[in-house]
Design an enzyme around this catalytic site. Structure first.
Site, short mmCIF file in Angstrom:
data_model
loop_
_atom_site.label_atom_id
_atom_site.label_comp_id
_atom_site.label_asym_id
_atom_site.label_seq_id
_atom_site.Cartn_x
_atom_site.Cartn_y
_atom_site.Cartn_z
N LEU A 134 0.88 -1.16 0.00
CA LEU A 134 0.00 0.00 0.00
C LEU A 134 0.92 1.22 0.00
O LEU A 134 1.87 1.27 0.78
CB LEU A 134 -0.91 0.04 1.23
N ASP A 135 0.64 2.17 -0.87
CA ASP A 135 1.49 3.36 -0.93
C ASP A 135 1.52 4.09 0.41
O ASP A 135 0.56 4.04 1.19
CB ASP A 135 0.98 4.32 -2.01
N TYR A 136 2.60 4.80 0.64
CA TYR A 136 2.79 5.59 1.86
C TYR A 136 1.57 6.46 2.19
O TYR A 136 1.11 6.47 3.34
CB TYR A 136 4.05 6.45 1.70
N THR A 138 -1.55 6.07 1.26
CA THR A 138 -2.82 5.34 1.17
C THR A 138 -3.17 4.69 2.50
O THR A 138 -2.30 4.10 3.16
CB THR A 138 -2.75 4.26 0.08
#
Length: 296
Positions: A134-136, A138
């Protein structure tokens, strides 16, 4: 020496070397290297006897960790994570926005898992590991493996597209009610289905949309890139944006809300949903369940 922590070993499936078992049992030492250093310094005891890396344990042992008065204290990661599902094989936790899943930083989800999850009693138990990214910026659900077999099997489920993920985003601009995006990413096939659930007029952004997203592939930044291709970037995105339409200070409005799959070992259906963050509901106050209930 000062007592820091105590751990009681549950009955194990079969004996395991202490050095392998000890990873994750102490909140103050989340890593394997940290455990080895503590054992070497004579700070760990098993049933009152000095611990060794080669000792095997089978259950009911009392393990104690001490801190030397002459040495510096261990660096302690304090990261409280919400656990939404857990058994001896896997766990599903909530990742807040603004934290790395893994990497070289000290404060990461990966480093905080051991202190928030129960130690698996299975013979191939390992330090809990995130299965996907999961992106930073998100927020949302993150799947974690707790044994070697679980990490392998969950990885296969992702590869075979047998784990269904549902995201929610707030996007800028006008969008079609439903559709799909199959724009290639890094010259690889990519596919995202989308559905606009609600739209409000915005003085600054013209329109803001609450969008349900279901990626069929897992490319890096796929949802952010795909929505940008539609000229409907995600609110708060500072990498993929429209000129003069950047929102600062509120983060990225992208949330991984649902994980849906068949447990690879128990064969039960796992369906976990995490409600939208408050920053979403401030814009779309009626956006919580039943709006989030999914039918498949």
């Amino acid at each position: 020496m000062q007592l820091l922590e105590t751990h009681l070993v549950p009955k194990l499936e079969k004996p395991i070397r202490f050095q392998e078992y000890a990873v994750g049992i102490f909140k103050t030492i989340p890593t394997k290297s940290g455990i080895k250093k503590a054992i070497k310094k004579g700070l760990v005891f098993i049933d009152g006897n000095l611990a060794t890396t080669s000792k095997y344990i089978s259950g009911d042992e009392k393990i104690t960790l001490f801190e030397s008065e002459n040495s510096s204290t261990f660096e302690r990661l304090k990261l409280d994570l919400e656990v939404l599902f857990e058994d001896d094989y896997l766990a599903i936790i909530y990742k807040p926005a603004g934290i790395l899943v893994s990497g070289n930083k000290f404060v990461t989800i990966a480093n905080g898992l051991s202190q928030n999850l129960k130690k698996s009693i299975l013979s191939d138990a390992v330090k809990p590991q995130p299965i996907h990214r999961l992106d930073y910026p998100t927020s949302g659900l993150l799947l974690v493996g707790k044994t070697s077999a679980a990490i392998t099997e969950l990885g296969k489920l992702f590869k075979d597209k047998e784990i269904k993920k549902t995201y929610y985003a707030i996007t800028i601009g006008k969008m079609n009610p439903t559709g799909f995006i199959n724009f290639p990413i890094d010259e690889k096939k990519s596919h995202t289905d989308f559905e606009v659930l609600d739209t409000v007029v915005s003085e600054r952004f013209e329109f803001l949309n609450l969008v349900k997203l279901q990626p069929k592939t897992g490319r890096k930044h796929q949802l952010r890139k795909h929505l940008s291709v539609l000229n409907a970037p995600i609110l708060g995105d500072k990498e993929y944006f429209l000129e003069n339409k950047i929102l600062n200070g509120k983060g990225l409005f992208l949330h991984a809300a649902t994980l849906d799959f068949i447990h690879p070992f128990t064969k039960e259906k796992i369906l976990v949903t995490k409600e939208l963050p408050k920053k979403f509901t401030k814009i779309f106050p009626n956006s919580q369940p039943p709006l989030l209930s999914l039918s498949t």
